[in-house]
Design an enzyme around this catalytic site. Structure first.
Site, PDB file in Angstrom:
ATOM      1  N   ASN A 251      39.404  42.153  45.544  1.00 46.22           N
ATOM      2  CA  ASN A 251      40.287  41.050  45.152  1.00 46.22           C
ATOM      3  C   ASN A 251      41.557  41.667  44.556  1.00 46.22           C
ATOM      4  O   ASN A 251      41.532  42.161  43.434  1.00 46.22           O
ATOM      5  CB  ASN A 251      39.553  40.186  44.107  1.00 46.22           C
ATOM      6  N   TRP A 252      42.618  41.635  45.327  1.00 46.80           N
ATOM      7  CA  TRP A 252      43.856  42.273  44.863  1.00 46.80           C
ATOM      8  C   TRP A 252      44.628  41.429  43.853  1.00 46.80           C
ATOM      9  O   TRP A 252      45.598  41.882  43.284  1.00 46.80           O
ATOM     10  CB  TRP A 252      44.751  42.595  46.069  1.00 46.80           C
ATOM     11  N   LYS A 253      44.227  40.185  43.693  1.00 46.48           N
ATOM     12  CA  LYS A 253      44.915  39.282  42.755  1.00 46.48           C
ATOM     13  C   LYS A 253      46.411  39.271  43.066  1.00 46.48           C
ATOM     14  O   LYS A 253      46.796  39.357  44.219  1.00 46.48           O
ATOM     15  CB  LYS A 253      44.623  39.678  41.315  1.00 46.48           C
TER      16      LYS A 253
ATOM     17  N   HIS B 196      37.442  31.593  40.902  1.00 48.72           N
ATOM     18  CA  HIS B 196      37.567  32.818  40.097  1.00 48.72           C
ATOM     19  C   HIS B 196      37.864  32.416  38.647  1.00 48.72           C
ATOM     20  O   HIS B 196      38.565  31.434  38.410  1.00 48.72           O
ATOM     21  CB  HIS B 196      38.684  33.705  40.663  1.00 48.72           C
TER      22      HIS B 196
ATOM     23  N   GLU C  55      39.846  33.509  36.597  1.00 54.41           N
ATOM     24  CA  GLU C  55      41.274  33.433  36.276  1.00 54.41           C
ATOM     25  C   GLU C  55      41.854  32.091  36.720  1.00 54.41           C
ATOM     26  O   GLU C  55      42.780  31.572  36.096  1.00 54.41           O
ATOM     27  CB  GLU C  55      42.017  34.621  36.905  1.00 54.41           C
TER      28      GLU C  55
ATOM     29  N   GLU D 117      30.391  36.952  38.158  1.00 47.80           N
ATOM     30  CA  GLU D 117      31.396  37.777  37.486  1.00 47.80           C
ATOM     31  C   GLU D 117      31.490  37.369  36.011  1.00 47.80           C
ATOM     32  O   GLU D 117      32.197  36.409  35.678  1.00 47.80           O
ATOM     33  CB  GLU D 117      32.768  37.561  38.127  1.00 47.80           C
TER      34      GLU D 117
ATOM     35  N   GLY E 156      38.030  43.326  34.335  1.00 50.01           N
ATOM     36  CA  GLY E 156      39.202  44.108  33.931  1.00 50.01           C
ATOM     37  C   GLY E 156      39.079  44.770  32.577  1.00 50.01           C
ATOM     38  O   GLY E 156      40.072  45.247  32.023  1.00 50.01           O
TER      39      GLY E 156
ATOM     40  N   SER F 165      34.462  44.990  36.562  1.00 49.19           N
ATOM     41  CA  SER F 165      34.564  46.427  36.237  1.00 49.19           C
ATOM     42  C   SER F 165      33.656  47.312  37.082  1.00 49.19           C
ATOM     43  O   SER F 165      33.109  48.307  36.587  1.00 49.19           O
ATOM     44  CB  SER F 165      34.323  46.665  34.740  1.00 49.19           C
TER      45      SER F 165
ATOM     46  N   GLY G 234      37.936  44.052  41.552  1.00 47.82           N
ATOM     47  CA  GLY G 234      39.348  43.797  41.266  1.00 47.82           C
ATOM     48  C   GLY G 234      40.123  45.100  41.231  1.00 47.82           C
ATOM     49  O   GLY G 234      40.462  45.682  42.260  1.00 47.82           O
ATOM     50  N   GLY G 235      40.402  45.589  40.013  1.00 48.68           N
ATOM     51  CA  GLY G 235      41.264  46.756  39.816  1.00 48.68           C
ATOM     52  C   GLY G 235      40.948  47.942  40.718  1.00 48.68           C
ATOM     53  O   GLY G 235      41.858  48.553  41.294  1.00 48.68           O
TER      54      GLY G 235
HETATM   55  C1  PEP Z   1      37.676  40.309  39.583  1.00 50.39           C
HETATM   56  O1  PEP Z   1      38.578  39.842  38.902  1.00 50.39           O
HETATM   57  O2  PEP Z   1      37.220  39.682  40.571  1.00 50.39           O
HETATM   58  C2  PEP Z   1      37.148  41.612  39.201  1.00 50.39           C
HETATM   59  C3  PEP Z   1      35.934  41.897  39.549  1.00 50.39           C
HETATM   60  O3  PEP Z   1      37.990  42.423  38.488  1.00 50.39           O
HETATM   61  P1  PEP Z   1      37.706  43.929  37.982  1.00 50.39           P
HETATM   62  O4  PEP Z   1      36.915  44.639  39.030  1.00 50.39           O
HETATM   63  O5  PEP Z   1      39.057  44.524  37.772  1.00 50.39           O
HETATM   64  O6  PEP Z   1      36.918  43.801  36.723  1.00 50.39           O
END
Ligand code: PEP
Length: 255
Positions: free
Chosen positions: A13-15, A101, A103, A171, A177, A217, A238-239
């Site tokens: 997920n590049w957001k 999500h 967010e 999640e 993050g 994470s 994500g990241g």
């Molecule tokens: C996400 O926001 O879907 C996610 C899993 O982020 P991260 O891996 O950066 O925690």
């Protein structure tokens, strides 16, 4: 419950990250996959911002990497300035859409009802809905994780769920993050609960084949342990999905 063997999915997920130059990360990932000794036993997907969907669709041709989108409007078209429909995402190359999500739930006040309507819009467009669930740190500290996640699942789930059109992503909000992750045992308990609640909604057979991803994470250093947990059928990342080498490191849990 019936025997289950869903093919794992690792989705990035590049957001709201990535400009045109980011295409080089997709090319780098595809080179790493090509050079890998052995074919990963998982499906691989990248969900870039909508502006990159078409370019990524072209760049991903022949690589086996699928392209997904992030969020959609509930309608197919209409007077909704700034919004994009599931049909449009499909037209641009998406095979799936991330909905619900945390967010979106936090930044845009999205309710379970709205998330369900978005998942229905994804299904109507012929796309996979990746439905996200997860508790906040306060809910976790109140020992309310299973109750919160169970209620999000029940109320965000469309009627016409199949193993092919729906993926669930657990999640924990506090893990996104932050570099923090639940223990493998915690993940096991929540995923087992999701599987059980899913069975109550859609029946044992379908529930046993719906993929339940863990997200929050995930990194190359913890992917092997997290992906080995019972009822974990892949990751939403994500990241660590922004850099090809890191994303490949996570995919390597399936090599
Ligand atoms: C996400 O926001 O879907 C996610 C899993 O982020 P991260 O891996 O950066 O925690």
């Amino acid at each position: 419950m019936a025997q289950r063997k869903p093919r794992a999915l690792v989705a990035g997920n590049w957001k709201m990250n990535g400009l045109k130059g980011s295409r080089k990360e997709l090319a780098a990932l595809s080179r790493l996959l090509e050079r890998a000794s052995g074919k990963p036993a998982c499906e691989i997907m990248i969900c870039p911002p909508a502006t990159l969907l078409m370019a990524f669709r072209e760049a991903a041709k022949g690589t086996g990497i699928k392209i997904g989108a992030q969020d959609c409007h509930v309608s197919e078209s209409g007077a909704h300035t700034g919004d994009l429909s599931a049909v449009m995402m499909k037209d641009a190359g998406a095979k799936a859409i991330i909905v619900g999500h945390s967010e979106r739930r936090a930044d845009h006040g999205e309710s379970n009802n709205l998330v369900r309507a978005k998942a229905e819009a994804a299904h109507a467009a012929g796309l996979v809905a990746i439905i996200c669930l997860g508790e906040t740190i306060e809910e976790r500290n109140d020992n309310a994780t299973l109750r919160v996640v169970g209620s999000q699942l029940k109320n965000s789930l469309p009627d016409a769920v199949t193993a092919a059109n729906t993926v669930i992503a657990y999640e924990p909000v506090w893990a996104i993050g932050t570099g923090l992750t639940p223990t493998a045992d915690d993940v096991k308990k929540v995923h087992a609960h999701i599987r059980k609640r899913l069975a109550a909604e859609v029946g044992d057979e379908v529930a046993s084949r719906v993929r339940i991803l863990y997200g929050g994470s995930v990194k190359p250093s913890n992917a092997v342990e997290l992906m080995a947990v019972e009822n974990v059928d892949g990751a939403l990342v994500g990241g660590a999905s922004l850099q090809a080498a890191d994303f490949f490191g996570i995919i390597s849990a399936y090599l």
